[in-house]
Design a protein around this motif. Structure first.
Motif, PDB file in Angstrom:
ATOM      1  N   ASP A 130      -4.771   3.789  -5.653  1.00 15.07           N
ATOM      2  CA  ASP A 130      -4.553   4.963  -5.012  1.00 15.07           C
ATOM      3  C   ASP A 130      -6.501   5.253  -3.479  1.00 15.07           C
ATOM      4  OD1 ASP A 130      -2.385   5.218  -4.855  1.00 15.07           O
ATOM      5  OD2 ASP A 130      -2.377   7.152  -5.870  1.00 15.07           O
ATOM      6  N   GLY A 131      -7.383   5.729  -4.194  1.00 15.97           N
ATOM      7  CA  GLY A 131      -8.783   5.533  -4.068  1.00 15.97           C
ATOM      8  C   GLY A 131      -9.014   4.208  -2.998  1.00 15.97           C
ATOM      9  N   GLU A 132      -9.312   3.212  -3.648  1.00  9.80           N
ATOM     10  CA  GLU A 132      -9.184   2.491  -2.543  1.00  9.80           C
ATOM     11  C   GLU A 132      -8.291   1.972  -1.865  1.00  9.80           C
ATOM     12  OE1 GLU A 132      -9.635  -1.480  -5.275  1.00  9.80           O
ATOM     13  OE2 GLU A 132      -9.753  -2.122  -3.612  1.00  9.80           O
ATOM     14  N   SER A 133      -6.823   2.139  -1.604  1.00  8.88           N
ATOM     15  CA  SER A 133      -5.659   2.242  -0.610  1.00  8.88           C
ATOM     16  C   SER A 133      -6.626   3.046   0.437  1.00  8.88           C
ATOM     17  CB  SER A 133      -4.468   2.400  -1.018  1.00  8.88           C
ATOM     18  OG  SER A 133      -3.815   1.398  -1.703  1.00  8.88           O
ATOM     19  N   ASP A 134      -7.381   4.476   0.003  1.00 10.21           N
ATOM     20  CA  ASP A 134      -7.137   5.376   0.798  1.00 10.21           C
ATOM     21  C   ASP A 134      -8.416   4.647   1.623  1.00 10.21           C
ATOM     22  OD1 ASP A 134      -5.379   7.411   0.110  1.00 10.21           O
ATOM     23  OD2 ASP A 134      -6.900   8.324  -1.643  1.00 10.21           O
ATOM     24  N   ALA A 135      -8.735   4.526   0.941  1.00 11.68           N
ATOM     25  CA  ALA A 135     -10.345   4.211   1.627  1.00 11.68           C
ATOM     26  C   ALA A 135     -10.379   2.849   2.810  1.00 11.68           C
ATOM     27  CB  ALA A 135     -11.887   3.449   0.228  1.00 11.68           C
ATOM     28  N   TYR A 136      -9.153   1.946   1.863  1.00 11.32           N
ATOM     29  CA  TYR A 136      -9.186   1.085   2.836  1.00 11.32           C
ATOM     30  C   TYR A 136      -8.288   1.521   4.266  1.00 11.32           C
ATOM     31  CZ  TYR A 136      -7.413  -2.991   6.286  1.00 11.32           C
ATOM     32  OH  TYR A 136      -6.925  -3.719   6.930  1.00 11.32           O
ATOM     33  N   TRP A 137      -7.527   2.321   4.238  1.00  8.58           N
ATOM     34  CA  TRP A 137      -6.856   2.860   5.100  1.00  8.58           C
ATOM     35  C   TRP A 137      -7.616   4.215   6.599  1.00  8.58           C
ATOM     36  CZ3 TRP A 137      -1.975   4.336   6.839  1.00  8.58           C
ATOM     37  CH2 TRP A 137      -1.222   5.234   7.492  1.00  8.58           C
ATOM     38  N   GLU A 171       1.477  11.414  17.487  1.00 10.48           N
ATOM     39  CA  GLU A 171       0.739  11.934  18.101  1.00 10.48           C
ATOM     40  C   GLU A 171      -0.199  12.807  18.159  1.00 10.48           C
ATOM     41  OE1 GLU A 171      -0.279   7.108  20.583  1.00 10.48           O
ATOM     42  OE2 GLU A 171       1.113   9.059  21.065  1.00 10.48           O
ATOM     43  N   GLU A 172       1.000  13.871  18.935  1.00  6.95           N
ATOM     44  CA  GLU A 172       0.827  15.647  18.941  1.00  6.95           C
ATOM     45  C   GLU A 172       0.645  16.227  17.552  1.00  6.95           C
ATOM     46  OE1 GLU A 172       4.095  17.671  20.674  1.00  6.95           O
ATOM     47  OE2 GLU A 172       4.444  16.090  22.120  1.00  6.95           O
ATOM     48  N   GLU A 173       0.798  15.424  16.222  1.00  4.71           N
ATOM     49  CA  GLU A 173       0.814  16.254  15.353  1.00  4.71           C
ATOM     50  C   GLU A 173      -0.366  15.665  14.781  1.00  4.71           C
ATOM     51  OE1 GLU A 173       3.627  15.104  11.493  1.00  4.71           O
ATOM     52  OE2 GLU A 173       4.934  15.460  12.697  1.00  4.71           O
ATOM     53  N   VAL A 174      -1.137  14.281  15.243  1.00  5.26           N
ATOM     54  CA  VAL A 174      -2.828  14.580  15.238  1.00  5.26           C
ATOM     55  C   VAL A 174      -3.592  14.606  15.577  1.00  5.26           C
ATOM     56  CG1 VAL A 174      -4.332  12.273  14.789  1.00  5.26           C
ATOM     57  CG2 VAL A 174      -1.529  12.094  13.724  1.00  5.26           C
ATOM     58  N   ALA A 175      -3.004  15.186  16.605  1.00  6.81           N
ATOM     59  CA  ALA A 175      -4.212  15.500  17.986  1.00  6.81           C
ATOM     60  C   ALA A 175      -4.099  17.475  17.604  1.00  6.81           C
ATOM     61  CB  ALA A 175      -3.373  16.189  19.330  1.00  6.81           C
ATOM     62  N   GLY A 176      -3.253  17.998  16.704  1.00 10.98           N
ATOM     63  CA  GLY A 176      -3.673  19.685  16.618  1.00 10.98           C
ATOM     64  C   GLY A 176      -4.109  18.920  14.595  1.00 10.98           C
ATOM     65  N   ALA A 177      -3.649  18.162  14.117  1.00 14.93           N
ATOM     66  CA  ALA A 177      -4.123  18.130  12.546  1.00 14.93           C
ATOM     67  C   ALA A 177      -5.895  17.157  12.692  1.00 14.93           C
ATOM     68  CB  ALA A 177      -3.338  17.641  11.721  1.00 14.93           C
ATOM     69  N   GLY A 178      -5.501  16.482  13.831  1.00 17.11           N
ATOM     70  CA  GLY A 178      -7.007  15.409  13.648  1.00 17.11           C
ATOM     71  C   GLY A 178      -7.207  14.764  12.028  1.00 17.11           C
ATOM     72  N   GLU A 179      -5.565  14.740  11.605  1.00 15.25           N
ATOM     73  CA  GLU A 179      -5.677  13.386  10.807  1.00 15.25           C
ATOM     74  C   GLU A 179      -4.405  12.974  10.730  1.00 15.25           C
ATOM     75  OE1 GLU A 179      -6.962  14.152   6.701  1.00 15.25           O
ATOM     76  OE2 GLU A 179      -6.449  16.588   6.409  1.00 15.25           O
ATOM     77  N   ILE A 180      -4.583  11.796   9.562  1.00 14.44           N
ATOM     78  CA  ILE A 180      -3.119  11.668   9.546  1.00 14.44           C
ATOM     79  C   ILE A 180      -3.651  11.151   7.813  1.00 14.44           C
ATOM     80  CG2 ILE A 180      -3.592   9.315  10.610  1.00 14.44           C
ATOM     81  CD1 ILE A 180      -0.123   9.817  11.221  1.00 14.44           C
ATOM     82  N   ARG A 181      -3.118  11.562   7.236  1.00 13.03           N
ATOM     83  CA  ARG A 181      -2.544  11.352   5.603  1.00 13.03           C
ATOM     84  C   ARG A 181      -2.808  10.108   5.194  1.00 13.03           C
ATOM     85  NH1 ARG A 181      -3.974  14.934   1.270  1.00 13.03           N
ATOM     86  NH2 ARG A 181      -2.089  13.704   0.482  1.00 13.03           N
ATOM     87  N   ARG A 182      -2.733   8.839   4.825  1.00 14.73           N
ATOM     88  CA  ARG A 182      -1.935   7.450   4.140  1.00 14.73           C
ATOM     89  C   ARG A 182      -0.327   8.129   3.335  1.00 14.73           C
ATOM     90  NH1 ARG A 182      -1.517   4.666  -0.637  1.00 14.73           N
ATOM     91  NH2 ARG A 182      -2.497   6.330  -1.047  1.00 14.73           N
ATOM     92  N   GLY A 187      -0.058   1.009   1.051  1.00 12.09           N
ATOM     93  CA  GLY A 187      -1.178   0.678   0.333  1.00 12.09           C
ATOM     94  C   GLY A 187      -1.505  -0.708  -0.186  1.00 12.09           C
ATOM     95  N   GLY A 188      -2.123  -1.418  -1.116  1.00 12.99           N
ATOM     96  CA  GLY A 188      -2.716  -2.821  -1.037  1.00 12.99           C
ATOM     97  C   GLY A 188      -1.975  -3.068  -2.326  1.00 12.99           C
ATOM     98  N   PHE A 189      -1.480  -3.891  -2.959  1.00 14.13           N
ATOM     99  CA  PHE A 189      -1.511  -5.419  -3.924  1.00 14.13           C
ATOM    100  C   PHE A 189      -2.892  -5.907  -4.121  1.00 14.13           C
ATOM    101  CE2 PHE A 189       2.839  -3.882  -2.033  1.00 14.13           C
ATOM    102  CZ  PHE A 189       3.225  -3.726  -3.483  1.00 14.13           C
ATOM    103  N   ARG A 190      -2.586  -6.084  -5.430  1.00 13.20           N
ATOM    104  CA  ARG A 190      -3.994  -7.532  -5.304  1.00 13.20           C
ATOM    105  C   ARG A 190      -3.721  -8.570  -5.851  1.00 13.20           C
ATOM    106  NH1 ARG A 190      -8.254  -3.964  -6.769  1.00 13.20           N
ATOM    107  NH2 ARG A 190      -9.099  -4.387  -5.185  1.00 13.20           N
ATOM    108  N   LEU A 191      -4.046  -9.673  -5.733  1.00 18.68           N
ATOM    109  CA  LEU A 191      -2.378 -11.200  -6.361  1.00 18.68           C
ATOM    110  C   LEU A 191      -3.713 -11.356  -7.566  1.00 18.68           C
ATOM    111  CD1 LEU A 191      -0.732 -13.783  -6.609  1.00 18.68           C
ATOM    112  CD2 LEU A 191      -1.907 -14.472  -4.363  1.00 18.68           C
TER     113      LEU A 191
END
Ligand SMILES: Cc1cc2nc3c(=O)[nH]c(=O)nc-3n(C[C@H](O)[C@H](O)[C@H](O)COP(=O)(O)O)c2cc1C
Length: 230
Positions: A130-137, A171-182, A187-191
């Motif tokens: 999750d930490g790595e997916s958050d960082a990429y997000w 877009e409206e929600e983000v304008a209010g909240a200032g962020e959009i959570r993953r 998320g990611g997969f690794r082969l």
């Protein structure tokens, strides 16, 4: 079903696309020059693909197996490669995501046609943490984050308009909240490969194929190198 020639699509229209015989020959790949570690060799070829102008050199065709055994493929972008494997990001509830959850094996193919090269990587797949997916997000452009949140990838939808309405609402929600959570589902997969094949096109179709392989589930290293007939 008949396979008779459709008069609407006469054969000669396809002649140019289907019947060319381009000779590949400028370069070679041999045991004396290939790196002893496939990740090192991959890094070299990816850097060359980039430097030599391959469009989207990190695009790869990902093949998976659905729960019922049906194969499917699609392009995704490589977003990280290191000794742990090849990472990409997607909606885990998409067709590929569901396939990978039930059959955690996959193959990716890098089609570097203009270089007369391809690399095929096969192995087991695990979720990126999750930490790595958050960082990429966090590195994704805002519009891409909104689209990924709005879209339940691979699900049918009645119209484009419905999708665009969801985007506008977000877009409206983000304008209010200032962020959009993953979203949890994105998320990611690794082969993690057990096989990596490097293919270099040669003259008269006498191509070079060098394959690295190791035991499934093996840790670092332990690679065997073999040449395959073209
Ligand atoms: C050049 C290119 C890059 C793409 N990159 C991604 C990607 O990184 N992640 C992704 O989920 N889909 C990506 N797609 C879209 C996928 O090919 C595919 O349409 C989508 O992921 C749904 O696939 P699925 O229904 O088999 O799960 C890309 C498509 C192209 C043509």
């Amino acid at each position: 079903m008949s396979d008779a020639i459709d008069p609407e699509r006469p054969e000669p229209r396809l002649e140019h696309a289907l019947h060319r015989h381009t000779d590949y020959g400028a370069e070679e790949l041999d045991e004396a020059h290939v790196a002893s570690d496939p990740f090192v060799q991959f890094d070299r070829w990816l850097a060359e693909a980039d430097a030599r102008g391959v469009y989207e050199p990190n695009a790869m065709v990902l093949g998976t197996i659905d729960a019922d055994g049906t194969p499917s493929s699609r392009t995704v972008l490589l977003r990280g490669v290191d000794d742990r494997g090849f990472a990409f990001y997607t909606d885990r509830e998409s067709r590929k995501g569901r396939a990978l959850e039930s059959n955690p094996v996959a193959t990716v193919l890098f089609p570097w046609y203009t270089l007369h090269r391809q690399v095929i990587v096969t192995g087991e797949v695990r979720r990126v943490g999750d930490g790595e997916s958050d960082a990429y997000w966090a590195t994704r452009p805002l519009g891409s984050r909104i689209s990924a949140t709005a879209s339940r990838q691979s699900q049918p939808i009645a119209s484009r308009a419905e999708l665009e309405e969801r985007v506008a609402a977000l877009e409206e929600e983000v304008a209010g909240a200032g962020e959009i959570r993953r979203p949890e589902r994105w998320g990611g997969f690794r082969l993690r490969p057990w096989r990596v094949e490097f293919w270099q096109g040669r003259t008269s179709r006498l191509h070079d194929r060098l394959v690295f392989s190791r035991e499934r589930g093996a840790d670092a290293g332990g690679w065997r190198l073999e040449r395959l007939q073209p």
